[in-house]
Design an enzyme around this catalytic site. Structure first.
Site, PDB file in Angstrom:
ATOM      1  N   GLU A 119       0.830  -1.215   0.000  1.00  0.00           N
ATOM      2  CA  GLU A 119       0.000   0.000   0.000  1.00  0.00           C
ATOM      3  C   GLU A 119       0.858   1.257   0.000  1.00  0.00           C
ATOM      4  O   GLU A 119       0.528   2.251   0.651  1.00  0.00           O
ATOM      5  CB  GLU A 119      -0.945   0.022   1.203  1.00  0.00           C
ATOM      6  CG  GLU A 119      -2.302  -0.536   0.908  1.00  0.00           C
ATOM      7  CD  GLU A 119      -2.703  -0.329  -0.513  1.00  0.00           C
ATOM      8  OE1 GLU A 119      -2.707   0.823  -0.978  1.00  0.00           O
ATOM      9  OE2 GLU A 119      -2.998  -1.321  -1.193  1.00  0.00           O
TER      10      GLU A 119
HETATM   11  C1  LIG Z   1       2.852  -9.735   0.365  1.00  0.00           C
HETATM   12  C2  LIG Z   1       2.595  -8.621  -0.595  1.00  0.00           C
HETATM   13  C3  LIG Z   1       1.301  -8.318  -0.954  1.00  0.00           C
HETATM   14  C4  LIG Z   1       1.055  -7.311  -1.878  1.00  0.00           C
HETATM   15  N1  LIG Z   1      -0.227  -7.071  -2.312  1.00  0.00           N
HETATM   16  C5  LIG Z   1      -0.421  -6.270  -3.394  1.00  0.00           C
HETATM   17  C6  LIG Z   1      -1.710  -6.190  -4.015  1.00  0.00           C
HETATM   18  O1  LIG Z   1      -2.681  -6.788  -3.574  1.00  0.00           O
HETATM   19  N2  LIG Z   1      -1.827  -5.427  -5.129  1.00  0.00           N
HETATM   20  C7  LIG Z   1      -0.775  -4.743  -5.665  1.00  0.00           C
HETATM   21  O2  LIG Z   1      -0.946  -4.092  -6.680  1.00  0.00           O
HETATM   22  N3  LIG Z   1       0.447  -4.782  -5.083  1.00  0.00           N
HETATM   23  C8  LIG Z   1       0.652  -5.537  -3.973  1.00  0.00           C
HETATM   24  N4  LIG Z   1       1.886  -5.613  -3.395  1.00  0.00           N
HETATM   25  C9  LIG Z   1       2.969  -4.805  -3.945  1.00  0.00           C
HETATM   26  C10 LIG Z   1       3.381  -3.683  -3.019  1.00  0.00           C
HETATM   27  O3  LIG Z   1       2.371  -2.719  -2.935  1.00  0.00           O
HETATM   28  C11 LIG Z   1       4.723  -3.137  -3.539  1.00  0.00           C
HETATM   29  O4  LIG Z   1       5.686  -4.135  -3.243  1.00  0.00           O
HETATM   30  C12 LIG Z   1       5.083  -1.806  -2.950  1.00  0.00           C
HETATM   31  O5  LIG Z   1       4.202  -0.809  -3.396  1.00  0.00           O
HETATM   32  C13 LIG Z   1       6.513  -1.377  -3.311  1.00  0.00           C
HETATM   33  O6  LIG Z   1       6.790  -1.572  -4.666  1.00  0.00           O
HETATM   34  P1  LIG Z   1       8.108  -2.397  -5.077  1.00  0.00           P
HETATM   35  O7  LIG Z   1       8.093  -3.670  -4.331  1.00  0.00           O
HETATM   36  O8  LIG Z   1       8.182  -2.477  -6.548  1.00  0.00           O
HETATM   37  O9  LIG Z   1       9.299  -1.519  -4.539  1.00  0.00           O
HETATM   38  P2  LIG Z   1      10.024  -0.275  -5.306  1.00  0.00           P
HETATM   39  O10 LIG Z   1       9.008   0.640  -5.878  1.00  0.00           O
HETATM   40  O11 LIG Z   1      11.055  -0.811  -6.216  1.00  0.00           O
HETATM   41  O12 LIG Z   1      10.703   0.468  -4.067  1.00  0.00           O
HETATM   42  C14 LIG Z   1      11.857  -0.078  -3.417  1.00  0.00           C
HETATM   43  C15 LIG Z   1      12.223   0.861  -2.269  1.00  0.00           C
HETATM   44  O13 LIG Z   1      12.586   2.138  -2.793  1.00  0.00           O
HETATM   45  C16 LIG Z   1      11.824   3.172  -2.186  1.00  0.00           C
HETATM   46  N5  LIG Z   1      11.466   4.172  -3.202  1.00  0.00           N
HETATM   47  C17 LIG Z   1      11.010   3.944  -4.439  1.00  0.00           C
HETATM   48  N6  LIG Z   1      10.768   5.107  -5.066  1.00  0.00           N
HETATM   49  C18 LIG Z   1      11.069   6.083  -4.203  1.00  0.00           C
HETATM   50  C19 LIG Z   1      11.010   7.508  -4.232  1.00  0.00           C
HETATM   51  N7  LIG Z   1      10.580   8.154  -5.317  1.00  0.00           N
HETATM   52  N8  LIG Z   1      11.387   8.191  -3.132  1.00  0.00           N
HETATM   53  C20 LIG Z   1      11.803   7.551  -2.026  1.00  0.00           C
HETATM   54  N9  LIG Z   1      11.890   6.212  -1.939  1.00  0.00           N
HETATM   55  C21 LIG Z   1      11.525   5.488  -3.012  1.00  0.00           C
HETATM   56  C22 LIG Z   1      10.573   2.502  -1.627  1.00  0.00           C
HETATM   57  O14 LIG Z   1      10.076   3.183  -0.504  1.00  0.00           O
HETATM   58  C23 LIG Z   1      11.088   1.105  -1.278  1.00  0.00           C
HETATM   59  O15 LIG Z   1      11.583   1.120   0.034  1.00  0.00           O
HETATM   60  C24 LIG Z   1       2.143  -6.572  -2.427  1.00  0.00           C
HETATM   61  C25 LIG Z   1       3.448  -6.862  -2.016  1.00  0.00           C
HETATM   62  C26 LIG Z   1       3.686  -7.890  -1.141  1.00  0.00           C
HETATM   63  C27 LIG Z   1       5.106  -8.206  -0.778  1.00  0.00           C
END
Ligand SMILES: Cc1cc2nc3c(=O)[nH]c(=O)nc-3n(C[C@H](O)[C@H](O)[C@H](O)COP(=O)(O)OP(=O)(O)OC[C@H]3O[C@@H](n4cnc5c(N)ncnc54)[C@H](O)[C@@H]3O)c2cc1C
Length: 597
Positions: free
Chosen positions: A441
């Site tokens: 989220e």
């Molecule tokens: C168990 C689980 C359930 C989930 N359920 C859903 C679901 O139902 N539906 C869905 O759509 N998604 C779901 N997700 C996905 C989840 O919402 C994402 O993993 C999350 O939004 C982060 O995206 P990412 O993993 O690609 O990380 P990235 O976007 O690659 O980010 C990696 C890190 O970099 C930081 N970061 C990235 N950009 C910036 C910025 N501009 N400024 C500062 N920091 C930054 C982030 O804070 C994070 O710490 C789920 C994930 C998991 C693990």
């Protein structure tokens, strides 16, 4: 086995004495929510969570979900029955509109149920939680046909919902999204792409699954301005509402993950699946934000819930585990050692969790009541002010309650010593389950940036000024109350730090945005401490008044006041260090060359 008792009494104190729910009875749905009815409803909800959800928490963790070769997914033993008990009780539609089969009761009651469910069994509670978020998005942005097709079944709980944003290369930055939507010429679209990490994407608990999917219509602009939202059912629905053939969407695999094993986290493959547009073309993020905002608040509640259940188990253990003697001499001389709850460091740990949980619960209910006002009031000014509050507080509730919720699960685990690290006590599961709440989220760093980068300056700072004015006015009005002395002065000081930090951003972050980025997480926590401190001051006022009425509640209210004083003396001072970190600026953070990390 871990224990869980839903904190109904504490919720009733909040809804009767701190934010009296009766004051809202001019809002639709509130007239039926008399204190007695609310207590009866929550009592039933508590029973469901304690007796049907909680016993399955361990099973869910150990067994997890299973994907079969045909792409179907089986949830852990007992989940289906517990979900059926949930839907049979009408809980899915507790606060959904009566027009579509809901009960129309305040959203606030649903927030309470979210806490109970998430504490009893986070993985299981997510299936209805996501469905309620999808219902909210369809209610606001769905066409009449879409509402009639999907809402009654979802509100009944016969069909569940999901949100599909994330793709392998695209998480936080949704502008990178590739899933495409091609018009079929009959009003529907063919959706093709891969979504990952989709919670409850496939399972065996409902007849149909309604996926809300972000995709880019062929020829749409690049970036976030070209994203649209679609409803894509797992099984297509005939005009008469009955189910037709399978749609082109399937679960490709299940993720193996650290916690919430009972929730199916799916890779979802869309192979020309039929979908229908929700809201306007290229305005999909706007439509999805309804679900995301609901979900963010619900995830904040999950953080509180894990903190609460971990605390309850840590207290039970600390009263039972005999180790060492009290520093001031044996307290239980007839026993071979004193229970560890006599030790100041154990008490400090437990009190810091308790003081957080009770204030966080108040913050959640305060915000949930604002949500009811924002959606149900007939007074435009009242609606706008409640909406401002929600916008401002959503990243705080999500970010702070989950960061601290996880920390608290670890603290509670610490109370068990080595036994906390062993799976059979269940503390390890609370830690593993709580961890995801900080990530999904919108990871918490992103929540902090949302607060600082978007919410503070929105509408000329109207929301944050209203918050400052409200807390400041409360301090002024109660400055002369001797019984609140221990609360008002620290709150005033914390508010001053928050105002200074806000001013510092205004003066230093516009020309140099890294200053905002480097200080955002500290600011979010500073905001959280002040908001929780305000909740404590309000609870202390209510507790004093309740104590004065007699009725045999003095011991409970004294405990409330002691917990609040602990917060003010031991936790509120953190506002000073947060302010110092923020106003040191970004230079030291940004100075290190990338290759030297
Ligand atoms: C168990 C689980 C359930 C989930 N359920 C859903 C679901 O139902 N539906 C869905 O759509 N998604 C779901 N997700 C996905 C989840 O919402 C994402 O993993 C999350 O939004 C982060 O995206 P990412 O993993 O690609 O990380 P990235 O976007 O690659 O980010 C990696 C890190 O970099 C930081 N970061 C990235 N950009 C910036 C910025 N501009 N400024 C500062 N920091 C930054 C982030 O804070 C994070 O710490 C789920 C994930 C998991 C693990």
């Amino acid at each position: 086995m871990p224990v869980y008792k839903a904190p109904v009494e504490d919720v009733m104190f909040l809804l009767n004495d701190v934010f009296p729910i009766e004051r809202y009875n001019n809002l639709p749905g509130f007239a039926d929510a008399t204190p007695d009815t609310v207590e009866a409803i929550l009592g039933e909800g508590a029973k469901l969570c304690e007796e049907a959800f909680a016993p399955l928490n361990r099973v869910g963790d150990e067994e997890g979900c299973t994907r079969h070769p045909d792409g179907s997914v089986t949830t852990p033993k007992g989940f289906k029955d517990a979900y059926e008990a949930f839907t049979a009780g009408g809980w899915m539609g507790l606060s959904a509109p009566e027009e579509y089969g809901g009960q129309g009761l305040p959203t606030t009651l649903n927030s309470v149920m979210q806490e109970f469910m998430s504490a009893a069994n986070l993985a299981l509670g997510m299936y209805p939680g996501l469905t309620q978020g999808a219902i909210a998005a369809l209610l606001v942005h769905g066409s009449d046909t879409i509402k009639k097709t999907y809402l009654p079944k979802m509100i009944e709980g016969a069909w569940t919902g999901t949100m599909n944003l994330t793709e392998p290369h695209c998480g936080t930055d949704l502008g990178l999204l590739k899933t495409k939507a091609v018009p079929n010429g009959d009003g529907s679209y063919a959706i093709t792409g891969t979504k990952i990490f989709i919670s409850a994407g496939e399972h065996d608990m409902a007849d149909n699954i309604v996926h809300l999917v972000l995709a880019r219509i062929e020829g749409a602009p690049a970036g976030t301005k070209g994203i649209s939202l679609f409803v894509v059912p797992k099984i297509l629905v005939k005009e008469d509402g009955s189910l037709a053939e399978r749609n082109g969407v399937s679960c490709g695999s299940l993720e193996h993950k650290m916690g919430i094993h009972g929730n199916a986290t799916c890779v979802m493959n869309y192979d020309g699946a039929k979908g229908w547009l929700i809201g306007q073309e290229n305005r999909g993020l706007n439509a999805m934000f309804v679900m995301m905002n609901e979900a963010r608040l619900a995830v904040g509640v999950q953080g509180l819930a894990q903190s609460e259940v971990a605390y309850q188990n840590a207290v039970a253990y600390a009263k039972d585990r005999l180790q060492g003697r009290s520093l001031t001499g044996p307290k239980f001389p007839d026993k071979p050692a004193d229970p560890i709850i006599v030790h100041p460091d154990v008490r400090r740990t437990l009190l810091s969790i308790k003081a957080f949980n009770e204030a966080a619960r108040a913050l959640v209910l305060w915000t949930a009541l604002k949500s009811d006002v924002a959606h149900r009031s007939s007074d435009e000014a009242e609606r706008q002010s409640a909406d401002d509050h929600m916008g401002l507080l959503t990243p705080v509730v999500k970010g702070v309650l989950t960061d601290v919720g996880f920390d608290n699960a670890v603290k509670a685990q610490q109370m068990f010593g080595g036994h906390g690290y062993i799976e059979e006590w269940g503390m390890s599961q609370f830690v593993r389950d709580a961890r995801i709440t900080m990530i999904y989220e919108g990871a918490n760093g992103i929540q902090a940036m949302d607060l600082v980068g978007r919410k503070l300056g929105k509408d000329g700072g109207r929301a944050v000024m209203a918050f400052f004015n409200e807390v400041g006015a409360f301090c002024q009005e109660n400055a002369g109350d001797e019984n609140l002395k221990a609360f008002i002065a620290p709150l005033q000081q914390g508010l001053g730090h928050l105002q200074q930090a806000t001013m510092w951003f205004m003066q230093n972050a516009v020309a140099k945005p890294d200053n905002a980025g480097a200080g955002a997480t500290d600011y979010m926590h500073l905001f959280g401490i002040v908001a929780l401190g305000y909740m404590w001051a309000k609870m202390a006022k209510a507790a004093n008044a309740k104590k004065a009425q007699g009725n045999g509640v003095a011991a409970r209210m004294d405990a409330k006041l002691l917990t609040g004083r602990f917060f003010m003396e031991r936790m509120m001072p953190e506002t000073a260090s947060r302010l110092a970190a923020i106003s040191s600026g970004a230079d030291i953070t940004m100075a290190m060359p990338v290759e030297m990390f």
